[in-house]
Motif scaffolding. Structure first.
Motif, mmCIF file in Angstrom:
data_model
loop_
_atom_site.group_PDB
_atom_site.id
_atom_site.type_symbol
_atom_site.label_atom_id
_atom_site.label_comp_id
_atom_site.label_asym_id
_atom_site.label_seq_id
_atom_site.Cartn_x
_atom_site.Cartn_y
_atom_site.Cartn_z
ATOM 1 N N ALA A 115 0.827 -1.210 0.000
ATOM 2 C CA ALA A 115 0.000 0.000 0.000
ATOM 3 C C ALA A 115 0.860 1.259 0.000
ATOM 4 O O ALA A 115 0.527 2.257 -0.645
ATOM 5 C CB ALA A 115 -0.927 -0.003 1.213
ATOM 6 N N GLY A 116 1.979 1.201 0.717
ATOM 7 C CA GLY A 116 2.868 2.348 0.763
ATOM 8 C C GLY A 116 3.451 2.692 -0.591
ATOM 9 O O GLY A 116 3.583 3.862 -0.949
ATOM 10 N N ILE A 117 3.806 1.663 -1.366
ATOM 11 C CA ILE A 117 4.349 1.894 -2.705
ATOM 12 C C ILE A 117 3.283 2.526 -3.594
ATOM 13 O O ILE A 117 3.529 3.508 -4.303
ATOM 14 C CB ILE A 117 4.849 0.568 -3.306
ATOM 15 C CG1 ILE A 117 6.081 0.079 -2.547
ATOM 16 C CG2 ILE A 117 5.172 0.728 -4.791
ATOM 17 C CD1 ILE A 117 6.471 -1.331 -2.864
ATOM 18 N N ARG A 118 2.095 1.962 -3.555
ATOM 19 C CA ARG A 118 1.018 2.486 -4.392
ATOM 20 C C ARG A 118 0.685 3.933 -4.034
ATOM 21 O O ARG A 118 0.330 4.737 -4.897
ATOM 22 C CB ARG A 118 -0.217 1.600 -4.242
ATOM 23 C CG ARG A 118 -0.048 0.223 -4.899
ATOM 24 C CD ARG A 118 -1.189 -0.703 -4.578
ATOM 25 N NE ARG A 118 -1.082 -1.960 -5.327
ATOM 26 C CZ ARG A 118 -1.716 -3.074 -5.002
ATOM 27 N NH1 ARG A 118 -2.527 -3.091 -3.944
ATOM 28 N NH2 ARG A 118 -1.567 -4.164 -5.728
ATOM 29 N N ALA A 119 0.818 4.282 -2.763
ATOM 30 C CA ALA A 119 0.508 5.639 -2.332
ATOM 31 C C ALA A 119 1.445 6.668 -2.947
ATOM 32 O O ALA A 119 1.100 7.850 -3.053
ATOM 33 C CB ALA A 119 0.577 5.734 -0.808
ATOM 34 N N HIS A 120 2.641 6.224 -3.379
ATOM 35 C CA HIS A 120 3.595 7.136 -4.002
ATOM 36 C C HIS A 120 3.443 7.184 -5.514
ATOM 37 O O HIS A 120 4.242 7.836 -6.194
ATOM 38 C CB HIS A 120 5.021 6.752 -3.614
ATOM 39 C CG HIS A 120 5.345 7.035 -2.183
ATOM 40 N ND1 HIS A 120 5.710 8.279 -1.734
ATOM 41 C CD2 HIS A 120 5.330 6.235 -1.084
ATOM 42 C CE1 HIS A 120 5.914 8.236 -0.425
ATOM 43 N NE2 HIS A 120 5.691 7.011 -0.014
ATOM 44 N N GLY A 121 2.450 6.482 -6.042
ATOM 45 C CA GLY A 121 2.088 6.672 -7.437
ATOM 46 C C GLY A 121 2.634 5.674 -8.436
ATOM 47 O O GLY A 121 2.355 5.784 -9.635
ATOM 48 N N ALA A 122 3.386 4.679 -7.996
ATOM 49 C CA ALA A 122 3.945 3.712 -8.938
ATOM 50 C C ALA A 122 2.965 2.576 -9.198
ATOM 51 O O ALA A 122 2.125 2.243 -8.357
ATOM 52 C CB ALA A 122 5.254 3.140 -8.400
ATOM 53 N N GLU A 123 3.082 1.959 -10.359
ATOM 54 C CA GLU A 123 2.325 0.745 -10.672
ATOM 55 C C GLU A 123 3.009 -0.447 -10.010
ATOM 56 O O GLU A 123 4.230 -0.591 -10.093
ATOM 57 C CB GLU A 123 2.264 0.541 -12.179
ATOM 58 C CG GLU A 123 1.521 -0.726 -12.594
ATOM 59 C CD GLU A 123 1.534 -0.955 -14.094
ATOM 60 O OE1 GLU A 123 1.219 -2.089 -14.513
ATOM 61 O OE2 GLU A 123 1.869 -0.016 -14.840
ATOM 62 N N THR A 124 2.244 -1.303 -9.334
ATOM 63 C CA THR A 124 2.816 -2.475 -8.678
ATOM 64 C C THR A 124 2.435 -3.746 -9.427
ATOM 65 O O THR A 124 1.307 -3.881 -9.898
ATOM 66 C CB THR A 124 2.349 -2.589 -7.215
ATOM 67 O OG1 THR A 124 0.916 -2.620 -7.181
ATOM 68 C CG2 THR A 124 2.862 -1.428 -6.389
ATOM 69 N N ILE A 125 3.386 -4.676 -9.512
ATOM 70 C CA ILE A 125 3.176 -5.951 -10.191
ATOM 71 C C ILE A 125 3.605 -7.064 -9.238
ATOM 72 O O ILE A 125 4.773 -7.133 -8.836
ATOM 73 C CB ILE A 125 4.000 -6.031 -11.489
ATOM 74 C CG1 ILE A 125 3.591 -4.898 -12.449
ATOM 75 C CG2 ILE A 125 3.831 -7.392 -12.156
ATOM 76 C CD1 ILE A 125 4.478 -4.780 -13.663
ATOM 77 N N ILE A 126 2.673 -7.919 -8.847
ATOM 78 C CA ILE A 126 2.972 -9.045 -7.954
ATOM 79 C C ILE A 126 3.328 -10.253 -8.810
ATOM 80 O O ILE A 126 2.558 -10.666 -9.669
ATOM 81 C CB ILE A 126 1.773 -9.376 -7.038
ATOM 82 C CG1 ILE A 126 1.286 -8.113 -6.317
ATOM 83 C CG2 ILE A 126 2.152 -10.463 -6.045
ATOM 84 C CD1 ILE A 126 2.316 -7.465 -5.448
ATOM 85 N N HIS A 127 4.512 -10.832 -8.555
ATOM 86 C CA HIS A 127 4.970 -11.932 -9.392
ATOM 87 C C HIS A 127 5.821 -12.894 -8.560
ATOM 88 O O HIS A 127 6.898 -12.535 -8.093
ATOM 89 C CB HIS A 127 5.796 -11.406 -10.569
ATOM 90 C CG HIS A 127 6.221 -12.467 -11.539
ATOM 91 N ND1 HIS A 127 5.438 -12.854 -12.605
ATOM 92 C CD2 HIS A 127 7.340 -13.217 -11.594
ATOM 93 C CE1 HIS A 127 6.057 -13.790 -13.283
ATOM 94 N NE2 HIS A 127 7.217 -14.040 -12.687
#
Length: 330
Positions: A115-127
């Protein structure tokens, strides 16, 4: 013991990095621990990089690396693979610099860090189920989309950026004779060791990791980078491999590290608990390993010496943190 310059990063690189990143990072304070001198027999200084904008030291290296990208590289965007703190740092640096960013993570990453990463505006990819599998996806994006990989630790610009914490620490506390540094992929320890040994070759630089999957320490024992099984730990930020083709952080840590310590989960928990109850600090497990090493007696002070440790991040899952500091099962 080798020279820092042999491995491609030197004091001049770190000083240049400090000038470069100054508008984007906090010069974090160094404070004396209030509750440790009597317990360990020495003054203990805490470098509070948990107070960075993103809650960890990682912003230093990520920002320095991205400021050195070409215009074409900035336009194509960046990708990072991270257990959380590096991803958050890359996301924030990319946002500040107007660079598109994607972050790949394994399924083991705690939800609060995602959630912290997403809050800074980057796209997240779980792999995948491991850092290595998440790295595979990051490399695919480099190959197929032309993005630039912002390595978590194994790049000279990242190492130089992390080393700026060492410059600040030694300016604030020039009489330090022992430095305790959280050790994972080695970017922080490598950068700080370069700065410390340039200031005083007699400073002890000790890397602290956890017993559960300490990739760098197992690689040092083997004499080359090796894979280890990734395991759940309170010091989750120290998890993951160092890369079998590691070129920068492994040689620096091997050349400049004076000792390496492994902690049990109970010892990590003791460090977190002390920082909370005696220093009023919320710290993730990786941040508390220096304190855990002192409380356990695995690191002894030199006579009359001053010890410093880096409180490297505060991005901890608060449900887990609450259980730890309350003395409940975790």
């Amino acid at each position: 013991m080798g020279k820092a310059s042999d491995a491609g990063v030197n004091l001049q690189d770190i000083m240049a990095a400090r000038r470069r990143i100054a508008p984007y990072v906090v010069r974090t304070p160094t404070v004396l621990a209030k509750g440790l001198k009597e317990r360990v027999g020495a003054e203990v200084a805490l470098k509070l990089d948990s107070l960075q904008h993103t809650g960890s030291f990682k912003l230093r290296g990520a920002t320095n690396r991205m400021l050195r990208l070409s215009p074409a590289e900035r336009e194509a965007g960046v990708v990072a693979c991270s257990t959380g703190n590096h991803g958050r740092a890359v996301a924030e640096a990319a946002r500040r610099l107007g660079i598109p960013a994607k972050i790949t993570l394994s399924e083991l990453v705690p939800e609060n860090k995602l959630a912290g990463i997403r809050a800074h505006g980057a796209e997240t990819i779980i792999h995948g189920r491991s850092q290595d599998e998440a790295f595979e996806e990051a490399h695919r994006l480099v190959r197929e989309e032309g993005m630039t990989l912002i390595d978590t630790f194994d790049h000279p610009d990242v190492i130089a950026g992390q080393g700026t914490a060492g410059l600040e620490l030694l300016e604030d506390m020039p009489d330090i004779d022992t430095l305790l540094v959280p050790l994972s992929g080695g970017g922080l320890m490598a950068g700080i060791a370069v700065a410390a040994k340039a200031a005083n070759p007699n400073i002890r630089v000790i890397g602290i990791s956890m017993e559960r999957g300490p990739a760098m320490i197992e690689s040092l024992r083997a004499g080359k980078p090796v894979q280890v099984e990734e395991q759940s730990s309170l010091a989750d930020s120290l998890g993951g491999g160092i890369g079998l083709d590691n070129r920068w952080s492994f040689p620096l840590v091997r050349a400049l590290g004076d000792d390496f310590i492994l902690l049990s989960e109970d010892e990590i928990a003791a460090g977190m608990t002390h920082l909370y109850w005696h220093e009023q600090l919320v710290a993730e497990g990786a941040s508390a390993v220096g304190i855990g090493a002192l409380l356990s007696g695995k690191v002894k002070p030199r006579d009359g010496g001053t010890i410093a440790t880096v409180v490297s991040g505060c991005n901890v899952d608060m449900a887990t943190f609450t259980r730890v500091v309350a003395g409940d099962a975790y």
